[in-house]
Motif scaffolding. Structure first.
Motif, mmCIF file in Angstrom:
data_model
loop_
_atom_site.group_PDB
_atom_site.id
_atom_site.type_symbol
_atom_site.label_atom_id
_atom_site.label_comp_id
_atom_site.label_asym_id
_atom_site.label_seq_id
_atom_site.Cartn_x
_atom_site.Cartn_y
_atom_site.Cartn_z
ATOM 1 N N TRP A 7 0.834 -1.202 0.000
ATOM 2 C CA TRP A 7 0.000 0.000 0.000
ATOM 3 C C TRP A 7 0.868 1.251 0.000
ATOM 4 N N VAL A 8 1.926 1.236 0.799
ATOM 5 C CA VAL A 8 2.844 2.386 0.846
ATOM 6 C C VAL A 8 3.535 2.553 -0.505
ATOM 7 N N ARG A 9 3.976 1.458 -1.098
ATOM 8 C CA ARG A 9 4.574 1.526 -2.436
ATOM 9 C C ARG A 9 3.582 2.104 -3.443
ATOM 10 N N SER A 10 2.343 1.676 -3.326
ATOM 11 C CA SER A 10 1.300 2.155 -4.236
ATOM 12 C C SER A 10 1.069 3.653 -4.073
ATOM 13 N N LEU A 11 1.066 4.114 -2.835
ATOM 14 C CA LEU A 11 0.869 5.542 -2.572
ATOM 15 C C LEU A 11 1.998 6.364 -3.189
ATOM 16 N N ILE A 12 3.228 5.911 -2.990
ATOM 17 C CA ILE A 12 4.378 6.620 -3.566
ATOM 18 C C ILE A 12 4.294 6.606 -5.092
ATOM 19 N N PHE A 189 -5.433 -5.741 -10.988
ATOM 20 C CA PHE A 189 -4.234 -5.233 -10.322
ATOM 21 C C PHE A 189 -4.272 -3.728 -10.052
ATOM 22 N N TRP A 190 -4.919 -3.007 -10.948
ATOM 23 C CA TRP A 190 -5.020 -1.550 -10.816
ATOM 24 C C TRP A 190 -6.504 -1.232 -10.813
ATOM 25 N N GLY A 194 -9.302 3.814 -5.201
ATOM 26 C CA GLY A 194 -8.431 3.398 -4.106
ATOM 27 C C GLY A 194 -6.956 3.563 -4.443
ATOM 28 N N ILE A 195 -6.115 3.263 -3.483
ATOM 29 C CA ILE A 195 -4.667 3.456 -3.607
ATOM 30 C C ILE A 195 -3.923 2.173 -3.967
ATOM 31 N N LEU A 196 -4.329 1.058 -3.384
ATOM 32 C CA LEU A 196 -3.570 -0.187 -3.514
ATOM 33 C C LEU A 196 -3.467 -0.665 -4.954
ATOM 34 N N ARG A 197 -2.249 -0.922 -5.402
ATOM 35 C CA ARG A 197 -1.962 -1.526 -6.701
ATOM 36 C C ARG A 197 -1.281 -2.863 -6.438
#
Length: 247
Positions: A7-12, A189-190, A194-197
């Motif tokens: 989730w953090v990776r996705s946000l960045i 996947f995308w 939302g944020i999560l990828r």
């Protein structure tokens, strides 16, 4: 823990690609204002960079399959998220999209959409909107390109059913171009919100063209059948069962 890290990776990743959009939009703006070629180059650069960043930052590997259309065609594409737009636009030589009129007023996106020749549609006036869309598209096709339309009219989550609208058939009839269906599984996947990828193999596949001359009802039935069947197969290929989704 792994999900939180993703989730953090996705946000960045999301912050990065939208910041990059702003930077590219501003850098190319003087060129794009006076040249469609400049606008196209900026958008191609953005698409290719986003595809690369998606693989590097969140583990989404994009792939385009099938015969990529290069002539004057209508591309009727399954739409699950922003990423299928990116994959299609990167693959075709000169994509023009049917888009919501409201997007014309979006900073950066609106200016570039105009320069690329995208066609805005007013969703609130269905009959008038379709008639105007055909007229505007006919005018825009003084220059070659591939017109991309989403037959369901919006992003649709994997496994969710939404009927196909008549606008694609009207364009197909009015323009007299072949229609190339395009299937996808990118929403696995995308997601559309939302944020999560999620890491995985995101695919867009161009299918066999439907040549001009098919009657409206038969065209719509055939279009829906081939896109939905192939999209479901692509989702199953990566381990997602579209039949298990509650409508």
């Amino acid at each position: 823990m792994a999900m939180a890290f993703q989730w953090v990776r996705s946000l960045i990743f999301m912050v990065t690609i939208y910041a990059w959009m702003a930077v590219l939009g501003l850098v190319f703006a003087p060129y794009a204002l006076f040249s469609k070629r400049g606008a196209l180059r900026a958008c191609k650069t953005y698409a290719r960079t986003t595809i690369w960043l998606a693989r590097w930052m969140v583990g989404i590997r994009g792939e385009v399959r099938g015969n990529v259309p290069t002539g004057e065609v209508v591309i009727a594409a399954k739409h699950q998220s922003f990423f299928d737009i990116i994959l299609i636009f990167d693959a075709i030589p000169h994509g023009k999209f049917i888009m919501k009129r409201e997007l014309l007023w979006t900073p950066i996106i609106g200016m570039y959409a105009r320069r690329l020749g995208c066609i805005p549609v007013n969703r609130g006036k269905r009959g008038a909107a379709v008639a105007k869309m055909v007229k505007d598209v006919s005018k825009e096709f003084t220059e070659p390109g591939q017109l991309v339309i989403y037959p369901q009219g919006t992003r649709v989550a994997p496994g969710v059913y939404k009927p196909y609208k008549v606008g694609t058939a009207v364009l197909y009839e009015g323009l007299g171009f072949p229609c190339v269906p395009a299937a996808t599984n990118v929403g696995v996947f995308w997601p559309r919100s939302g944020i999560l990828r999620k890491p995985g193999h995101a695919i867009v596949e161009f299918l066999d063209p439907i040549e001009p001359g098919v009657d409206r009802d038969s065209f719509l039935a055939r279009l829906e059948e081939v896109i939905e069947t192939r999209s479901n197969a692509l989702m199953r290929e990566v381990g997602f069962n579209p039949d298990a989704v509650h409508q």
